[in-house]
Motif scaffolding. Structure first.
Motif, mmCIF file in Angstrom:
data_model
loop_
_atom_site.group_PDB
_atom_site.id
_atom_site.type_symbol
_atom_site.label_atom_id
_atom_site.label_comp_id
_atom_site.label_asym_id
_atom_site.label_seq_id
_atom_site.Cartn_x
_atom_site.Cartn_y
_atom_site.Cartn_z
ATOM 1 N N SER A 1 -41.162 19.634 40.595
ATOM 2 C CA SER A 1 -40.082 19.947 41.526
ATOM 3 C C SER A 1 -39.204 21.088 41.016
ATOM 4 N N GLY B 1 -44.322 26.337 45.511
ATOM 5 C CA GLY B 1 -43.737 25.885 46.764
ATOM 6 C C GLY B 1 -44.818 25.493 47.731
ATOM 7 N N GLN C 1 -37.565 14.497 46.227
ATOM 8 C CA GLN C 1 -37.384 15.940 46.046
ATOM 9 C C GLN C 1 -38.712 16.681 46.155
ATOM 10 N N ARG D 1 -39.654 19.536 48.917
ATOM 11 C CA ARG D 1 -40.051 20.882 48.508
ATOM 12 C C ARG D 1 -41.460 21.260 48.960
#
Length: 79
Positions: free
Chosen positions: A15, A21, A52, A56
């Motif tokens: 993360s 990404g 998270q 993401r």
């Protein structure tokens, strides 16, 4: 269920990765990451590192197939 420390550590690194990404292509590794994050997010408190990761890498959408399999195994409705 306590999440193994190794999984939390790996999720924290993933993360925090810069230059990483969401991918437009869904490689097997992308799919495994999202499925694992969905599994551990399901049993972790809100805001956890697994949440998270989902935010993401998958736009905060848990892997639906993972949730369906969990529901089938547990007799619960997928969320």
């Amino acid at each position: 269920m306590a999440t193994p420390r190794r999984w939390r550590n790996c999720a924290t690194v993933a993360s925090a990765c810069t230059g990483c990404g969401p991918s437009s292509r869904r490689s097997p590794d992308d799919l495994k990451l999202c499925a694992s994050a969905a599994l551990f997010a399901r049993v972790s408190p809100p805001g956890s590192v697994f949440h998270q990761l989902l935010e993401r890498y998958s736009g905060n959408r848990p892997d639906q197939l993972t949730l369906e399999r969990l529901s089938a195994d547990c007799g619960h409705v997928a969320q």
